[in-house]
Write a protein that holds these residues in place. Sequence first.
Motif, PDB file in Angstrom:
ATOM      1  N   VAL A  69      41.280  28.780  45.034  1.00 34.23           N
ATOM      2  CA  VAL A  69      39.948  29.264  44.639  1.00 34.23           C
ATOM      3  C   VAL A  69      39.769  30.652  45.223  1.00 34.23           C
ATOM      4  CG1 VAL A  69      37.469  28.872  44.734  1.00 34.23           C
ATOM      5  CG2 VAL A  69      39.025  26.930  44.594  1.00 34.23           C
ATOM      6  N   ARG A  70      39.230  31.563  44.424  1.00 34.10           N
ATOM      7  CA  ARG A  70      39.135  32.951  44.852  1.00 34.10           C
ATOM      8  C   ARG A  70      37.718  33.473  44.758  1.00 34.10           C
ATOM      9  NH1 ARG A  70      43.342  37.589  44.154  1.00 34.10           N
ATOM     10  NH2 ARG A  70      42.135  39.334  44.921  1.00 34.10           N
ATOM     11  N   ASN A  71      37.352  34.343  45.720  1.00 30.35           N
ATOM     12  CA  ASN A  71      36.084  35.060  45.704  1.00 30.35           C
ATOM     13  C   ASN A  71      36.355  36.562  45.680  1.00 30.35           C
ATOM     14  OD1 ASN A  71      34.213  32.814  45.920  1.00 30.35           O
ATOM     15  ND2 ASN A  71      35.040  32.519  47.971  1.00 30.35           N
ATOM     16  N   ALA A  72      35.333  37.315  45.306  1.00 30.69           N
ATOM     17  CA  ALA A  72      35.516  38.757  45.089  1.00 30.69           C
ATOM     18  C   ALA A  72      35.281  39.552  46.369  1.00 30.69           C
ATOM     19  CB  ALA A  72      34.579  39.242  43.988  1.00 30.69           C
ATOM     20  N   TRP A  73      36.233  39.513  47.293  1.00 32.35           N
ATOM     21  CA  TRP A  73      36.183  40.336  48.492  1.00 32.35           C
ATOM     22  C   TRP A  73      37.592  40.856  48.773  1.00 32.35           C
ATOM     23  CZ3 TRP A  73      31.564  41.461  50.639  1.00 32.35           C
ATOM     24  CH2 TRP A  73      30.489  40.620  50.353  1.00 32.35           C
ATOM     25  N   ALA A  74      37.672  41.924  49.530  1.00 29.78           N
ATOM     26  CA  ALA A  74      38.967  42.438  49.951  1.00 29.78           C
ATOM     27  C   ALA A  74      39.526  41.554  51.067  1.00 29.78           C
ATOM     28  CB  ALA A  74      38.843  43.879  50.430  1.00 29.78           C
ATOM     29  N   VAL A  75      40.831  41.335  51.055  1.00 28.55           N
ATOM     30  CA  VAL A  75      41.497  40.500  52.048  1.00 28.55           C
ATOM     31  C   VAL A  75      41.726  41.311  53.317  1.00 28.55           C
ATOM     32  CG1 VAL A  75      43.600  39.209  52.577  1.00 28.55           C
ATOM     33  CG2 VAL A  75      42.606  39.083  50.286  1.00 28.55           C
ATOM     34  N   GLU A  76      41.514  40.665  54.460  1.00 27.64           N
ATOM     35  CA  GLU A  76      41.787  41.299  55.751  1.00 27.64           C
ATOM     36  C   GLU A  76      42.902  40.588  56.516  1.00 27.64           C
ATOM     37  OE1 GLU A  76      38.093  41.422  57.803  1.00 27.64           O
ATOM     38  OE2 GLU A  76      37.173  42.854  56.416  1.00 27.64           O
ATOM     39  N   TYR A  77      42.984  39.277  56.390  1.00 31.39           N
ATOM     40  CA  TYR A  77      44.066  38.549  57.053  1.00 31.39           C
ATOM     41  C   TYR A  77      44.207  37.155  56.440  1.00 31.39           C
ATOM     42  CZ  TYR A  77      40.335  36.219  59.762  1.00 31.39           C
ATOM     43  OH  TYR A  77      39.228  35.522  60.140  1.00 31.39           O
ATOM     44  N   MET A  78      45.349  36.533  56.701  1.00 30.88           N
ATOM     45  CA  MET A  78      45.616  35.166  56.279  1.00 30.88           C
ATOM     46  C   MET A  78      45.681  34.284  57.512  1.00 30.88           C
ATOM     47  SD  MET A  78      48.744  33.649  53.941  1.00 30.88           S
ATOM     48  CE  MET A  78      50.010  33.911  55.182  1.00 30.88           C
ATOM     49  N   VAL A  79      45.157  33.065  57.400  1.00 26.50           N
ATOM     50  CA  VAL A  79      45.180  32.127  58.509  1.00 26.50           C
ATOM     51  C   VAL A  79      45.332  30.728  57.931  1.00 26.50           C
ATOM     52  CG1 VAL A  79      42.681  31.765  58.562  1.00 26.50           C
ATOM     53  CG2 VAL A  79      44.009  31.522  60.677  1.00 26.50           C
ATOM     54  N   MET A  80      45.854  29.810  58.733  1.00 25.81           N
ATOM     55  CA  MET A  80      46.081  28.437  58.285  1.00 25.81           C
ATOM     56  C   MET A  80      45.568  27.477  59.347  1.00 25.81           C
ATOM     57  SD  MET A  80      48.379  25.671  58.911  1.00 25.81           S
ATOM     58  CE  MET A  80      49.702  26.492  59.749  1.00 25.81           C
ATOM     59  N   ASN A  81      44.922  26.374  58.900  1.00 25.79           N
ATOM     60  CA  ASN A  81      44.590  25.277  59.807  1.00 25.79           C
ATOM     61  C   ASN A  81      44.862  23.964  59.082  1.00 25.79           C
ATOM     62  OD1 ASN A  81      42.390  24.766  58.100  1.00 25.79           O
ATOM     63  ND2 ASN A  81      40.948  25.874  59.410  1.00 25.79           N
ATOM     64  N   TYR A  82      44.427  22.860  59.646  1.00 25.67           N
ATOM     65  CA  TYR A  82      44.793  21.571  59.049  1.00 25.67           C
ATOM     66  C   TYR A  82      44.052  21.288  57.745  1.00 25.67           C
ATOM     67  CZ  TYR A  82      40.486  19.155  60.440  1.00 25.67           C
ATOM     68  OH  TYR A  82      39.182  18.752  60.553  1.00 25.67           O
TER      69      TYR A  82
END
Length: 892
Positions: free
Chosen positions: A225-238
Amino acid sequence: MGSSATIAWSPFCLTSSFNRRFAIILLCCMLFPSALSGPVYSSISPNFTASYYHYIDTSGAFLASRNGSFQAQIINLKPENRSFYLVVVHVSSRAIIWSANRNTPISESSEFRFSRDGMTLFNDQKQPIWSTPHNLAPVTSLQLLESGNLVMLDGANNTLWESFDLPTDVIVAGQRLNVGKSLVASNSDGDLADGICSLVVGNNDAMIRWNGMNYWELSMAPNAVRNAWAVEYMVMNYTGVYLMGKNGAQVVIRIPLHSSDDVVDDPSAFRIMKLESSGVVSVLKLSSGGSSKQEFKTPDDSCRIPSTCWKLGYCTNGGTCQCAPGFHSASSSSEPICVPTDGSLALPGPCNGSQPNITNIKYSALGRDVDYFSNDFSNPMLQNVNLTACKNLCSGNCSCLGFFYSQGSGSCYVIENQIGSMATKMSWSTDKDRLGYIKTIVVGTQIGVKGSKKSDFPVLVAILLPSGVMVIAMVAFLIWLRRRRIKRRWSRSMNSKLGRGSSMSAEEEMDFVSIPGLPVRFVYEELVIATESFKTQIGSGGFGTVYKGTLEDGEDVAVKKITCLGAQGRREFLTEIAVIGKIHHVNLVRLKGFCAHGGQKFLVYEFMDRGSLDATLFRADPVMEWKERYNIALGTARGLAYLHTGCEHKIIHCDVKPENILLHDKSQVKISDFGLSKLLSPEESNLFTTLRGTRGYLAPEWLTSSAISDKTDVYSYGMVLLEIIRGKKNSSPQMRSANSRTDSNRGNSRSSPSSVESGQRPIYFPLFVLDMHEEGRYMGLADPRLMGRVASEEVEKLVRIALCCVQEEPNLRPSMANVVGMLEGVMPLGEPQLESLNFLRFYGRRFTEESRLGGDDEQNELRLYRQPTGTNTSSSYNSLSYMSSQEVSGPR
C-alpha cells in the motif's frame, strides 16, 4: 622412521609456513591453554588486539551484547579455505547480520586492533585492509548492543560510529536503511563477497537490481500500500516492512507481514530482512539451531529474477529453465552455455571499444512469447522508429548484445554489456508487442577485436562471393516485393469495406510519434477482425460499449468503444492514454493498447472472464461466499489506494461501483475505467454526474459546490462495501419489521398505515445499517443467503469500515490506504461519527416516500437525490456542481 603422529606435530618436518604456524599454535594451546584464549568481553577499551588464534576456544568470539544475544566474531565459513571474516552474529540462530571485510577475507592469524582511532583489520603482512574512519573524535569503548548494532563510543557515551550505518545484505528489526543506502547480496552462503544483486532505497521506492539494472520494486508486492510522500528510509519490524517519510511520521509504502486472519505468534522472535544471493528479498523469522521461517519474499515469481536461469536461459513455470528459442545448450553442466542453433552463427566476443563490422552481424529472433526483465524498468533507447533503425543502433554499438523492439509504439530497448535470463512474456510483461533479437556474428569473423592476435573463433579463408548467392538474394528481394504489394492491396480492400477514408495525415502521424509513453497502437482492422466486426457485446457504461475480442496470438481482450468524448482533440486523447497506460497494479485492469481511427476511439484491455462484480454478487445462484466478498473488498481498496497515492499522477476514479469491479477465474479482483474521467471535456464533466448507474454511489459533495477529491472515491467505495455485505443494491427495497426499534424519534418519517398494518415497511439500506450499528446488531445485515456462514464480528468489521467511508464530511473519511490497513488488521478499526451520518436519514425519508410511489429501482434511485422545494438539510443538495476535468482527474 618416526611415526606419523611425530611427523604431524613436529614443526621442523613441515615445509608449509602456514602448517608450521598452525602446529606451533596447537602446541601452545596444548601446553598453555589459557595463553591464547581470551575472554569474551561486554565492552572493549582501546589497545585491544584479537585474532582467530587468540579466541579459538570461543569460535572466534571476543565481544558479546549485554544479554548474549549477539557476538562479534572472527569466523571461517568454509573450513577448507583460509577465508576469515569479522562479523556480528545472532548467537541462537547463527545468522550473520553484518560483516566488516566481506570482500577482503583475512587469515586465522590476521589481527583485529581497536585503538583510540577506531577499528582496523590487518592481513598477514601487517597491512591494513579495512578500518573505520580516522577523522573521528577519540574513541573510549567498543560495544555490541542488544539490537545487534556494533558501536564505538566517546567518553560521554556518544555514538561515533555504528555498523547499522554500513549494512551488508541484512537489516534487523528497527534498523533503518536510509535513502541512497543499499543492501548487496552475497555471492553465496559461504562466500560473503558482494554479489550482483542489490536493494537500493530511492526517493519513491526501494528497487532490486541485477548488475545495476532494476528488475523489481518493493511496492510491486501484491499486498503493498502506498501513500504520496517522499521516502526517507526503510525499516522492518514484526508487523511489516515500511518505507517512511515526513521525518518518520508518514508511512509511504507498507507491506504487512501478517494478514487479518494471521495470528502474530511471537512478536519478540528475531527477524531479519535479507537480500538473498538468488536476488529475492526475504523476511525471515529465525530460531535456535539455524532453522528459519520465511514470512515474506519478493518477487514471488522466480522468473522475474534475471539470474534464475543462466545467460540466455528461458524461464517458464516459475523456475523451469532451458535455452531461449533459437539457441541450444552446448554444455552438460548445471548452467549450460547457450549457443545459436544455427551452426554458422556465434555470440560476439568481448568488446574492446573498436567499431564492429556490421556486415558480419546477424540477429536471432527470440519469438513472440519471450521478454526481458529490464524492458519494463527502463526507457527505450529510441522511440517511434522502425525495426531497421533499432538494428542499426545495436549493430553500431560494440557493447550492445541484443534488443527488443515494440511494433506498436516503435520503441527500441537495448541490452548492453550483460545478458541475464529471459522469461515468458505473459507472466509479467506490460507490452505484449515486444519482439526480441540477439546479436550474433558469422563464424570466422569477430566484432570488437580489431588488431587482436587471438580470435575466439576459427578464421575462415576468404573466398569470392559466388554468383549463385547473388541470384538467391535477387529472388528473395522479388518475393518480399510481391508480398508487400499483396499486403497493400489487402489493406486498400479492407479500408474500402470498412468505410475507412484516406491514409493517416502527416499531422496525425506526428501526434502518434511525438507523444512518449503511448501503449500499443492497434490498427482499426485488427480490432474489427479480433471482435468479428464488434459482434459480442459484454458490457456498456457511461464511457462506451465493451466488446469481447481475440487477438491474433489467441489472447482474449476487452475492446471498449469510447462514445462520450465529444469534441475532445486527438492529441489530448493520446496524452491522457499515455498517462493511463503507465499505471500497473495487480488490482487494476491493464490497458493493453488503443486505436484512434478517424473520429472513433477504442481502448483495448485485458479480459476478465467472470465479468463485473454486480453480475456475480447480485444474482441468486451461486451465492458468493463471505471469504470471497472480503477478498474483493480488500483488492478493490488496494487498487483505489494505488490510484490515489501510488501513481506518478494522482488519479481519482470518480465512478466506483460494482459494474467497474471485474473478476477473473483465479479470484483476481481488478478495477476498470480508472483514469477515463481524464478524457472528459469540462462540459462533459458535468454530464458525468448524471450518467446511468452512477448516482447510487455519488458522494454528497457531487451535489454541492464542494471540491471533488480522493475522499469522493472513498464514499463510493463505502457504498459498494455495503452492497457486498448485503448482496443487493442499496437502493433496492429492504423490508424492515415495524416491531423493531422505532425510528421516528430519531428523525425518520413515520410508516404509512398500510405498512404498519402489514407489519413491514421499506427502508433505505445504508440507513438500516446505521440503525443496526447503533444497536450493536450486525448479523441482520449480512446477506441472508449465507445462512450463518459468517460471524458477527466479521460483519461488524466491514460495517464499521463502510460507515467510516460514507460520512458526509470528507475530512472524516479515512484514506483508501487506511481502509486497506483496517481490512488487513494492521490498523485499528475507525469509529464512525454519528453526527456525520445524519444525512442518511434525509435519504431514508426520500427513499421511503418514493418507494410508496412505486416505479422501478432506477426511477426510485434518481428521485432519491432530488431535494423537494422548501426542505431544509445540513447541506444543499439541490444543485449540481460544475467541475473541470482537472478537478475530476486530480493533479497531473
